[in-house]
Write a protein that holds these residues in place. Sequence first.
Motif, short mmCIF file in Angstrom:
data_model
loop_
_atom_site.label_atom_id
_atom_site.label_comp_id
_atom_site.label_asym_id
_atom_site.label_seq_id
_atom_site.Cartn_x
_atom_site.Cartn_y
_atom_site.Cartn_z
N ALA A 169 0.82 -1.21 0.00
CA ALA A 169 0.00 0.00 0.00
C ALA A 169 0.85 1.26 0.00
O ALA A 169 0.47 2.28 -0.60
N SER A 170 2.01 1.21 0.65
CA SER A 170 2.84 2.41 0.78
C SER A 170 3.42 2.86 -0.55
O SER A 170 3.87 4.00 -0.68
N LYS A 171 3.39 1.98 -1.56
CA LYS A 171 3.88 2.36 -2.89
C LYS A 171 2.85 3.15 -3.68
O LYS A 171 3.16 3.72 -4.73
N LEU A 172 1.61 3.18 -3.18
CA LEU A 172 0.54 3.92 -3.85
C LEU A 172 0.60 5.41 -3.50
O LEU A 172 1.13 5.78 -2.45
N ASP A 173 0.00 6.23 -4.35
CA ASP A 173 -0.07 7.67 -4.10
C ASP A 173 -1.24 7.97 -3.16
O ASP A 173 -2.25 8.57 -3.54
N ILE A 174 -1.09 7.50 -1.91
CA ILE A 174 -2.13 7.68 -0.90
C ILE A 174 -1.50 8.28 0.36
O ILE A 174 -0.28 8.31 0.50
N ASP A 175 -2.37 8.75 1.25
CA ASP A 175 -1.91 9.39 2.48
C ASP A 175 -1.98 8.46 3.69
O ASP A 175 -1.32 8.71 4.70
N GLY A 176 -2.83 7.42 3.60
CA GLY A 176 -3.02 6.57 4.76
C GLY A 176 -3.56 5.20 4.41
O GLY A 176 -3.91 4.91 3.26
#
Length: 293
Positions: free
Chosen positions: A30-37
Motif C-alpha cells: 500500500a505504501s507504494k501507492l499515491d495515498i496518504d493513509g
Amino acid sequence: MPKLAAFPKAFMQALCKDGTMKVSEWIDLASKLDIDGLEWYAGFLEMHDKSNWPLFRQMVSDKGKVIPMMCCSPDFTHPDKKFRDREMEKQKVWIDMTHTLGGSYCRVLSGQRRPGLSVEEGVKLAADCIYECLPYAQERNITLILENHYKDDFWEYPEFAQKMDVFCKLVDAVQHPFFGVNYDPSNTYLAGEDPVELLKRVSHRVVTMHASDRYLKYGTIEDLRNEEGGATGYAKRLSHGEIGKGLNDYDAIFSELKRVGFNGWISIEDGVDGMDQLERSVTFLRKKIKQYW
C-alpha cells in the motif's frame, strides 16, 4: 482537500482467515501507492496480539503514512441486553485499537435486521448502544462513523439500517459532535436505491467515505431493484469494479461533498483484481479530488 487511504479489499481472506499474508506485506504494498493513509481492519489476525498495535503504527509511520480509520462491525440490534453489552465492550476495544494506531475514526454499524424487529425498536437499540460508546470515544478523541452498510461477512442477516429511510432515522437519532457518517455509494445499490439521493440526505453529516464502484454483470438497474433490493445474500447482478468505470456518478458525489465543505478521508475499497487496478483507482480519485477541490 480530502485525503486518500486504501483498504485491503483483495487480501481480506489472507489477512483475516488463513494468514497467508502478513500485515507488514500489505503495508509495503500500500505504501507504494499515491495515498496518504491505510484504513485498518480490526479483524486482521495479527491484531489479536495487542503488543502489535504500536508496532504497526510505527511501520506505517516509517513509510510516511498514517492510519486514519478503523473498520469494525458491532451488532447492536440483538434483543438480548447481555449480548448488546458484550458488543459495546468490543466496540470500546476497537476504539482503544484506533487510538493506539493513531486513528481518528472508528466505524459503528446498527446491527442485523433480525425477523420481527420493528424499525422503531431497532433504531432505539442501535442509537442507545452508540450513545453508550460515545463518551468513551470522545475521551480518546475518536469519532464514531456509521456506515450505510450491507452485511458483515459473518452475519446471518443484512444490516438493519441498510435501507435509506431507516439509515437516515438512525443518523437523526444520534446527535453528538463525535458522531458522523461514513458514506459508501456502492452499498446503496445493494439496497436497490440511489446513492446520490442518499448522499444528499446525509451529506451534512458525512465525515469519511468509502470509494468503490460496482458494475452490472447483466440486466438493468431496475432488474436489480426488483430482484435484489434488500435481499439476503450478495446481489448476483453486481460485481466490484475499477473506480470510475462502474455505476457510481463521482461527479455528482464529489459536487455534493464539495458543496457541504467535506474535507475528510476517502478510503478506497478496490483492487480485487490486483494492485494495478487499485493504482488506477487512486489515479482516478486524485484527478477528481483536484477537479473539485
